[in-house]
Enzyme design. Sequence first.
Site, PDB file in Angstrom:
ATOM      1  N   GLU A 286       3.862   8.082   2.341  1.00 37.62           N
ATOM      2  CA  GLU A 286       3.073   9.083   2.614  1.00 37.62           C
ATOM      3  C   GLU A 286       3.436  10.459   2.059  1.00 37.62           C
ATOM      4  OE1 GLU A 286       2.805   9.692   6.903  1.00 37.62           O
ATOM      5  OE2 GLU A 286       1.085  11.137   6.512  1.00 37.62           O
TER       6      GLU A 286
ATOM      7  N   ILE B 275       8.540   7.499   9.793  1.00 39.97           N
ATOM      8  CA  ILE B 275       8.331   7.407  11.112  1.00 39.97           C
ATOM      9  C   ILE B 275       6.736   7.581  11.580  1.00 39.97           C
ATOM     10  CG2 ILE B 275       8.809   8.742  13.546  1.00 39.97           C
ATOM     11  CD1 ILE B 275      11.303  10.106  11.911  1.00 39.97           C
ATOM     12  N   ASP B 276       6.415   6.246  12.035  1.00 42.01           N
ATOM     13  CA  ASP B 276       4.880   6.353  12.515  1.00 42.01           C
ATOM     14  C   ASP B 276       4.859   6.780  14.166  1.00 42.01           C
ATOM     15  OD1 ASP B 276       2.083   5.820  12.345  1.00 42.01           O
ATOM     16  OD2 ASP B 276       2.322   4.012  13.641  1.00 42.01           O
TER      17      ASP B 276
HETATM   18  C1  2IP Z   1      -0.468   8.506  12.487  1.00 41.34           C
HETATM   19  C2  2IP Z   1      -0.025   8.006  14.061  1.00 41.34           C
HETATM   20  C3  2IP Z   1      -1.099   8.358  15.123  1.00 41.34           C
HETATM   21  C4  2IP Z   1      -2.381   7.409  14.769  1.00 41.34           C
HETATM   22  C5  2IP Z   1      -2.489   7.732  13.391  1.00 41.34           C
HETATM   23  C6  2IP Z   1      -1.547   7.244  12.428  1.00 41.34           C
HETATM   24  O1  2IP Z   1       0.810   8.303  11.922  1.00 41.34           O
HETATM   25  O2  2IP Z   1       0.395   6.878  14.509  1.00 41.34           O
HETATM   26  O3  2IP Z   1      -0.470   8.132  16.568  1.00 41.34           O
HETATM   27  O4  2IP Z   1      -3.161   7.940  15.700  1.00 41.34           O
HETATM   28  O5  2IP Z   1      -3.630   6.662  13.343  1.00 41.34           O
HETATM   29  O6  2IP Z   1      -1.872   7.619  11.239  1.00 41.34           O
HETATM   30  P1  2IP Z   1      -3.593   7.279  17.184  1.00 41.34           P
HETATM   31  O7  2IP Z   1      -2.399   7.508  17.967  1.00 41.34           O
HETATM   32  O8  2IP Z   1      -4.765   8.034  17.887  1.00 41.34           O
HETATM   33  O9  2IP Z   1      -4.010   5.808  16.812  1.00 41.34           O
HETATM   34  P2  2IP Z   1       1.912   9.655  11.712  1.00 41.34           P
HETATM   35  O10 2IP Z   1       2.283   9.805  12.998  1.00 41.34           O
HETATM   36  O11 2IP Z   1       2.516   8.826  10.826  1.00 41.34           O
HETATM   37  O12 2IP Z   1       0.946  10.696  11.059  1.00 41.34           O
HETATM   38 CA    CA Z   2       1.839   6.768  10.197  1.00 38.24          CA
END
Ligand code: 2IP
Ligand code: CA
Length: 377
Positions: free
Chosen positions: A79, A155-156
């Site tokens: 990213e 880190i997601d």
């Molecule tokens: C984000 C994170 C968010 C999610 C979104 C991801 O990635 O996982 O929690 O949204 O889709 O892109 P949601 O929790 O509403 O599904 P990051 O934290 O790496 O930006």
């Molecule tokens: Ca993510």
Amino acid sequence: MADLLRLLLRVAEKAANVARVCRQEGPLFELLVQEKTGDDKNKKFVQDFKTLADVVIQEMIRHDVGAQFPEMAAFIHGEESNKFENGLGESVTVTVCATQEETAALLAAVLDGDHTAASLLARAIHQDPASIDADTDGLTLPVGPSELGIWIDPIDATSQYIEGREEVLEEGHLAPSGLHCALVLIGVYLRSTGEPVMGVINQPFNHKDPAGGGWRGKHFWGVSCGGVDVCSVSRPKGGAGLSAVLSSSEKPVVKEALTALCGADKLMYASGAGYKILCVIQGLADVYVLSEGSTFKWDSCAPHALLRALGGGVADLTKCLRSGSGAQDPQIELTYHQPCAECKGAERWANRGGLVAYRDRSQLLAAVGPLKDKLLV
Ligand code: 2IP
Ligand code: CA
């Protein structure tokens, strides 16, 4: 390719260590959480620190994979960009250097001279991780490194990572939010077709060491390539009825349609795109439906490979809705090799049509059916 899998498990564990260290070590933790109270300048600085932690992990993975598989070096994507501007307006390119001291010096330049934080971070990056047990013996795949590319999400569910709420996980149940939603995701795809063929997921905050030694992680992996389907998670037995997990920010019309289909007690909400797909992998939910284009290739590639290994997949929701009765078309699966030509920046790699993650094709069809007349106008 067992070598590549072992390497990815190792670098994902290193990444998980960095994520844990940033929360455990006082000076780094301060930087992580300051944002809530800081003034505007502070906010920007802390925003940069979060991004820096992500970039450092991404660059460490790029460095280690590129060293062992040079053919893959130009095809390791994530990213973040590794170019930074520090508080003095200097541009610094973050890389992992040959020695811990050199890396610390480079990081100090980005962290406006905070040598303590820079040294702690550099130590975590250069430390060897604990060895990972994975039964990969005898795993051979009919592809070579020059045919593969990689997507990394360092880190997601960053917001859950920063907030840091500690939940005790109950066996067989999904916990909607908390530190356990934060995941390291490394996915491998075939450059020619864009199919996800290998995935490693590391959950840095799975449980607390009962002896008081801090957080312990858990890892998951899967391979699906040329007739070989292997996953570290065994295929969960399906229960009666359909259960679904959604983002809490999902459209009301989707929430209503799936409540009618699943029943209110089988419709769940959880944070993190990666964590929601992991819930489907583990059988905590049957499907994850997302109607927005708010996830990206780095969110879905790794867990998609595990689902394929279990006989499921991650489909493009819009394509499913348009594909008429069957949704049998293999073209409905998300692919990872081509950007959206008319988009700019990160949007080029968005899963623009939304998605449905599933273990079972009949459940994919069941979930998509009631959405057709609600979402297709
Ligand atoms: C984000 C994170 C968010 C999610 C979104 C991801 O990635 O996982 O929690 O949204 O889709 O892109 P949601 O929790 O509403 O599904 P990051 O934290 O790496 O930006
Ligand atoms: Ca993510």
